[in-house]
Design an enzyme around this catalytic site. Structure first.
Site, short mmCIF file in Angstrom:
data_model
loop_
_atom_site.label_atom_id
_atom_site.label_comp_id
_atom_site.label_asym_id
_atom_site.label_seq_id
_atom_site.Cartn_x
_atom_site.Cartn_y
_atom_site.Cartn_z
N GLU A 172 7.69 4.73 -0.52
CA GLU A 172 8.43 5.08 -1.74
C GLU A 172 9.27 6.35 -1.59
O GLU A 172 9.02 7.35 -2.26
CB GLU A 172 7.47 5.24 -2.92
CG GLU A 172 6.75 3.96 -3.29
CD GLU A 172 5.99 4.05 -4.62
OE1 GLU A 172 5.94 5.15 -5.21
OE2 GLU A 172 5.47 3.02 -5.07
N GLU A 357 1.99 -2.83 -2.80
CA GLU A 357 1.28 -2.24 -3.94
C GLU A 357 1.61 -3.01 -5.20
O GLU A 357 2.74 -3.47 -5.40
CB GLU A 357 1.66 -0.76 -4.17
CG GLU A 357 1.15 0.18 -3.12
CD GLU A 357 1.44 1.64 -3.46
OE1 GLU A 357 1.60 1.98 -4.65
OE2 GLU A 357 1.53 2.44 -2.51
C1 GBH Z 1 2.64 4.30 -6.46
O1 GBH Z 1 3.81 4.80 -7.03
C2 GBH Z 1 2.16 5.20 -5.32
O2 GBH Z 1 2.64 4.71 -4.08
C3 GBH Z 1 0.66 5.33 -5.28
O3 GBH Z 1 0.31 6.37 -4.41
C4 GBH Z 1 0.13 5.57 -6.67
O4 GBH Z 1 -1.25 5.82 -6.67
C5 GBH Z 1 0.43 4.34 -7.49
O5 GBH Z 1 1.79 4.12 -7.52
C6 GBH Z 1 -0.04 4.43 -8.95
O6 GBH Z 1 0.70 5.36 -9.64
O7 GBH Z 1 4.82 10.48 -14.63
O8 GBH Z 1 6.96 9.91 -15.56
O9 GBH Z 1 6.85 11.44 -13.69
C7 GBH Z 1 4.34 4.04 -8.12
C8 GBH Z 1 5.65 4.63 -8.62
C9 GBH Z 1 6.61 6.69 -9.26
C10 GBH Z 1 4.96 5.73 -10.61
C11 GBH Z 1 6.38 8.02 -9.93
C12 GBH Z 1 4.74 7.05 -11.33
C13 GBH Z 1 5.78 9.12 -11.99
C14 GBH Z 1 6.39 8.92 -13.32
N1 GBH Z 1 5.41 5.89 -9.28
N2 GBH Z 1 5.97 7.83 -11.29
S1 GBH Z 1 6.25 10.31 -14.37
#
Ligand code: GBH
Length: 450
Positions: A172, A357
């Site tokens: 990612e 994922e």
């Molecule tokens: C994945 O990201 C990751 O690869 C993994 O490590 C993680 O545990 C899993 O998802 C579950 O979250 O809170 O509004 O700032 C998924 C994409 C991008 C989702 C960042 C959460 C933060 C949004 N992620 N996002 S915010």
């Protein structure tokens, strides 16, 4: 019209691998053991206010010490695949130069045990735990980090060279760039759009350089990158153009360079839906020849799918589907199908796909083992994966996120994403109802109807 699943089991293609995923910093703990160096997430978690309830990466799910038990657990569930990540600071404690054998040996033992148990490993090289000394020199905003990453990757390719499964270079890059360098909600906590755009390019460059190192290494297996993709929908009348630009930001800024060797020209600018910056911030970091490296041919493309988003006319995100207990996650299983089909249709050069994922957090922080929401989420999304395969998409594997409850980044230990419950006080593991259901799916090689 809405697609309806059949009333009979939906079979996966022959050879399709069903597994579960974790990442090093989220499960391992033991952050100073056996010569591991500090990562940006150790630094970030030590800063007050960054992580919910002040949680840190130690002991997380204590997997560094309990890995044998965890492999036994996977074998008990009958999993056919396990995706984990290698902690760069265990392999190269300062991010470059001397290799820490004890760190390499941990992953060597893990791979050997997985293979003994008939579980195919999938190895991610970078899941966000950048060695702190590299951050001190600019992190992914610095071009040098791409070269350091390729050197590190070569060490791992050599150490695990007989690993038969997929290798994923960077996990990612969008999240690291936008959340690590844009909003600053993740490590390294930078808020600077110039660094953010540089981090996009340097991660993709590092990916391409690692692919070159993979080809040169003669290691077995197949190589790709893990991209989190997200369909963008028109959230109100008149938002069509904003949705196209938001799609550039969420998806094409990563898919296009990796699969076609070009950056889209509508991701960055002052219009609704775009990254707000002068497009020259990208031109300044992309040097002659870089895009040939970024677009090195791949063996697999790893897709991570959590949900969809809508945008309004001003390019702001709007909620169109119900969210999980993660407020950013709008649950829409058809989006899984659309994403897989879209990659196939829009990118004729795309290699085979693997879903590395997909999952949801438990709806409360109570931490029980009865999780009907996750079970139904998995069922609906797995059906969409089989549907895509039936429609001719070459999708070859699926890894549920996550095997274990773990350290959920800024959300700490509060948000539980595991198929298997972890009592963080005792580290006791208990499969949730969804894990037992998923074990049946793996055994039947088919998704049962409701
Ligand atoms: C994945 O990201 C990751 O690869 C993994 O490590 C993680 O545990 C899993 O998802 C579950 O979250 O809170 O509004 O700032 C998924 C994409 C991008 C989702 C960042 C959460 C933060 C949004 N992620 N996002 S915010």
């Amino acid at each position: 019209e809405t697609w309806r699943p059949p009333a009979t089991p939906m079979r996966f293609p022959d050879g399709f691998v069903l597994g579960a995923a974790t990442s090093a910093f989220q499960v391992e703990g033991s952050t100073t053991a056996d010569g591991r160096g500090p990562s940006i997430w150790d630094t970030f978690a030590a800063e007050p206010g960054r992580i919910r309830d002040g949680a840190t990466g130690d002991p997380a799910a204590d997997h560094y010490r309990r890995w044998e038990q965890d492999v036994d657990l996977m074998a008990d569930l009958g999993l056919a695949g396990y995706r984990f990540s290698v902690a760069w600071p265990r392999v190269q404690p300062t991010g470059s130069g001397a290799v820490n054998r004890a760190g390499v040996d941990f992953y060597r033992r893990l791979v050997d045990r997985l293979l003994e148990r008939g579980i195919e490993p999938a190895v991610t090289l970078y899941h966000w735990d950048l060695p702190q000394p590299l951050q001190d020199r600019g992190g992914w905003a610095s071009r040098d980090t791409a070269s350091r990453f390729a050197d590190y990757a070569a060490v791992v390719f050599d150490a695990l060279r007989d690993m038969p499964g997929p290798w994923l270079t960077v996990n990612e890059p969008k999240t690291t760039a936008y959340v690590g360098y844009g909003s600053g909600y993740h490590a390294p906590g930078v808020r600077d759009v110039g660094q953010m755009v540089a981090a996009v390019h340097h991660q993709l460059l590092g990916h391409g350089m690692a692919v070159q190192a993979f080809r040169a290494s003669g290691a077995s297996g197949r190589v790709g990158i893990a991209l989190n993709l997200q369909p963008v929908y028109v959230g109100e009348p008149g938002a069509e153009d904003a949705a196209v630009r938001a799609d550039a930001v969420e998806n094409r800024l990563f898919l296009d360079p990796v699969l076609t060797g070009t950056y889209p020209d509508d991701a960055i600018g002052e219009e609704a839906g775009q990254i707000r910056a002068d497009p020259s911030v990208l031109d300044d970091v992309v040097l002659d020849g870089d895009l040939d490296v970024v677009s090195e041919p791949l063996d697999v493309l790893a897709v991570q799918y959590y949900g969809v988003t809508g945008v309004d006319r001003s390019g702001q995100y709007v909620e169109m589907y119900p969210t999980s207990d993660a407020p950013w996650q709008q649950v829409h299983p058809e989006g899984m199908y659309e994403t897989l089909v879209r990659v196939r249709d829009d990118y004729p050069t795309a290699p085979a796909l693997v879903v590395t994922e997909n999952g949801i957090p438990d709806p409360t922080s109570e931490g029980g083992t009865d999780d009907p929401e996750r079970l139904e989420f998995l069922r609906a999304h797995l059906q969409q994966v089989v549907r895509a395969a039936q429609d001719g998409v070459d999708v070859q594997a699926y890894y549920a996120w996550s095997l274990l409850d773990n350290f959920e980044w800024a959300e700490g230990l509060d948000q539980r994403w595991g198929l298997v419950h972890v009592d963080f006080a005792t580290q006791e593991r208990t499969p949730k109802a969804s894990a037992r259901w998923y074990a049946d799916v793996v055994a039947a090689h088919a998704v049962p109807p409701v």
